[in-house]
Write a protein that holds these residues in place. Sequence first.
Motif, short mmCIF file in Angstrom:
data_model
loop_
_atom_site.label_atom_id
_atom_site.label_comp_id
_atom_site.label_asym_id
_atom_site.label_seq_id
_atom_site.Cartn_x
_atom_site.Cartn_y
_atom_site.Cartn_z
N TYR A 288 0.84 -1.22 0.00
CA TYR A 288 0.00 0.00 0.00
C TYR A 288 0.86 1.26 0.00
CZ TYR A 288 -4.38 -2.53 0.90
OH TYR A 288 -5.47 -3.34 0.80
N ASP B 183 1.17 4.70 -2.57
CA ASP B 183 0.76 5.96 -1.92
C ASP B 183 -0.59 5.85 -1.24
OD1 ASP B 183 3.11 7.30 -2.62
OD2 ASP B 183 2.32 7.76 -4.61
N LYS B 184 -0.85 4.68 -0.64
CA LYS B 184 -2.10 4.50 0.10
C LYS B 184 -1.76 4.39 1.59
CE LYS B 184 -4.46 2.22 -3.73
NZ LYS B 184 -4.98 0.94 -4.26
N ALA B 185 -1.30 5.53 2.12
CA ALA B 185 -0.82 5.53 3.50
C ALA B 185 -1.94 5.18 4.49
CB ALA B 185 -0.23 6.89 3.83
N ASP B 186 -3.16 5.59 4.17
CA ASP B 186 -4.26 5.30 5.09
C ASP B 186 -4.52 3.80 5.20
OD1 ASP B 186 -4.97 5.43 2.42
OD2 ASP B 186 -7.09 5.83 2.87
N LYS B 187 -4.40 3.13 4.05
CA LYS B 187 -4.62 1.67 4.07
C LYS B 187 -3.47 0.96 4.79
CE LYS B 187 -7.83 1.07 0.32
NZ LYS B 187 -8.20 0.28 -0.84
N ALA C 228 -1.79 2.27 7.18
CA ALA C 228 -2.02 2.57 8.61
C ALA C 228 -3.06 1.62 9.21
CB ALA C 228 -2.45 4.02 8.77
N ALA C 229 -4.03 1.26 8.39
CA ALA C 229 -5.07 0.34 8.89
C ALA C 229 -4.45 -1.03 9.21
CB ALA C 229 -6.19 0.18 7.85
N GLN C 230 -3.51 -1.46 8.37
CA GLN C 230 -2.83 -2.74 8.63
C GLN C 230 -1.95 -2.62 9.87
OE1 GLN C 230 -3.82 -5.39 7.11
NE2 GLN C 230 -5.12 -4.08 5.82
N MET D 45 6.68 2.88 7.53
CA MET D 45 5.80 4.04 7.64
C MET D 45 6.52 5.27 8.21
SD MET D 45 2.29 2.19 8.90
CE MET D 45 1.35 3.68 8.90
#
Lengths: 315, 291
Positions: A127, A131-135, A137-139, A169
Motif C-alpha cells: 500500500y 501511496d495509500k498511507a491510510d490503508k 495505517a489500517a494494517q 511508515m
Amino acid sequence: MPRVTYRSFAAIAAAGALGLSLPGVALASGGGGGGGGVSAPSARSTVDVAALYREGVQQYQAGEYSAAERTMRKVTREVRSNAQAQYMLGLSRMAQEKWRPASSALKKAVRYDAENHDARAQLGLAYLQQDKADKAAAQMAELDERLAACGEDCGPTLVAAADTLRTAMNPETATEEETAALYAPVPVTFTVDDGDAAYLDAVRLINIGHYDDALEKLGDAQAVFGPHPDVLTYIGFANRKAGNYTQAINYYSAALELQPDHVGANEYLGEYYVELGDMDAAYGQLAKLENICNFGCAETDELRSWIVKAEAKSS
Amino acid sequence: MACATSLSAPPAPLALPELNWFPDTPDRVDALTRLPAACLRPAPSAEISAELELGALIFSSPALLGGQAEKKGLSCGSCHRNGRSNPHFQFEAISGPAGTADVTSGLFSKARADNVFNPVAIPDLALPEGRDQVDRTDRASLEIFVRGQIEDEFSGDPPTDEMLAPLLTYLQYIGGDAAECAADAPMGTNWQRDWDDAELAAMQIPVSSDPLARAFYIRTARLSLGQIHDRYNAPSHAEIRAALIDISRNLAAGEAWPEDTNDLRARLKEGAQTSLYNADALSRALQLLEG
C-alpha cells in the motif's frame, strides 16, 4: 533490520526423508495413496495442487519470481481461499515490485488467515508503494491491536512484522539501506524436511491433546506443502478439538475438495456429524468410507465406534 | 470370482505400508522381501502348534494396536519381525539410528508420552535381550506386560481373552535353537504367507464366540488380503486385485471365505515373479517411485 520470514523455520530441526515429501507415502490421517488397501485418491481435478505449490516455492527460492508468480496463480485458481498460497503469490509479486497485484493477493491472504502477520506487514508495504498511507495505517493498527492483546507474550513473528511495517511508515527513523531492505524479496528458506518434521510434530501434539501448539506446527507444514489434503485435514481436526467448529468444517471441506476419497477427512467429518447429533450424515460418511477402503481401514472402524457409542448413549 | 477390471488398467499406486519404516537404503529391498527365522521352541502338540500359528497372526496384525499405528500399518511384528528384531526399522520421529524406536513417543501413545526423544534399540525377542524384559514363564506377568504394550504404548483397545490367549502362548514359545535363530526364514515374504494369514483369520470368524474377536479377525483377514493386493500392482495383475477386493468385501458383508480359491491361487502363483514380493520387481518399482 532483519527480514521477516513467515514463521520461524530456522528453528525447525531437519528430519529424515520420509513424510509428506515422498510421493506414494502418506504419513498420517490416512491420506495419499493406496497403502493398506485404500483405493487410489481421486482428486477433483487432474492438478496436483500441493506439488504445484512446492514447484512455485522452489521457483521463488531460486529467484525465479515471474515463474513463481505464474505457478502460484495456477494454485490459487484451484484453491482460491488458501491463505498460504495467496501469501506466496503476493510475495512473488512483491519481489517483482508489482505492488497493486501484490496487494490484491495479500489482501486475500489476511482475509483467509487473519493471523498471518507477515502477510499483513507485506500488504502494508504494498500500500505504501501505491501511496495509500491510510490503508497501510489500517494494517499497522491491526498489528498494534494484536501486540496490545498479547503484551509481553507476543510471538517473534508478530513483533517482527509490526517492526517492519512501522519502519516503512516512518522512514526517517531508518537508514536508506534499512528502508531499501524492507522491500527486498522476503527470504523463504524452509525445506521439505522442515515440513515433514513440523507435520510429524503436529501429529504428536494432537495425540497428546496440545491442539493450539499443533496448529502452530501445522501452519509451518502448510507453508512448506501448501494446500495438502493431509495437512488441511489435521488443521480441521485440531480446530475441532479446540472448539473452533466453523474452521474445522472449512478445513475438512478444503481437504475433501482436493481429494474426495481422503479417508482421514471423511472419518473426521463423520465424527463431527456425530458430535452435532446428525446421525444420517454420519452414516453417510461411514458408507463412503466403506466404499473407499477396499480392505477395511482403521478410519472406518473408528467412525463406526463413534456412531455405536453415540447411539448407545442416546437410547 | 469377479473379473471385471480390464487388463489395460493402470498399475495400482506403490504404497506399501512398510515404506513408512524402511528408509531409502541399499538393503531396503532385502528388508522388504526377507525375514529372520521365527526361532520358536517346538510345539509339544498339534493343539499348541495351532495356537502358535494363531498367536503369530495376531502378533502381526495392525488391528491389534489400533490408533495411529493401525493407520500406518504397524503391528508388533513390524518391530519384531517373525518375533525377532528389525535392524532396518527407521520410522521418522520415532527412530534414531536404524533398529531403534522411541517407545514413549506421543506419536502413538498418550499414556506413555514423555515429550523426550529417547529411542532405544529394538530387542530380539528370541535372545536374552528380549526375554529379560518380562518373565515370560509367568503368564500373569506376561499378560500385564502385553496389555500395557497394546493399551498404553499404542492406545489400542483392550484385547479380549480369546485374542490374548494365543498371543501369550506364541510369546512364551519364542526363543529356540541357536542355529535356527541365526538363519533367515526359508520362504521370506511371499504371497502364500499373506494368503495363509488371511485364510487363517477368516477361519476364526465362524468359530469365534466373542464379537470383538470376530471383528478383529474380519479386519485381520482383510488386511492380509490388502497386503497381497498392494504387492500385485502391475497392470497385468488387475484381475487378481479385483478378486482380492471381492473376497474382502464379502467378508465385510458377513459372507464366508470362498470355498474354491484354486483359480485365484493359481493366478497369484503365476504372477508372483512380476509382483512386489519378487526382489527384482520391487527394486525396479522403488527406482521408478523415486525417479
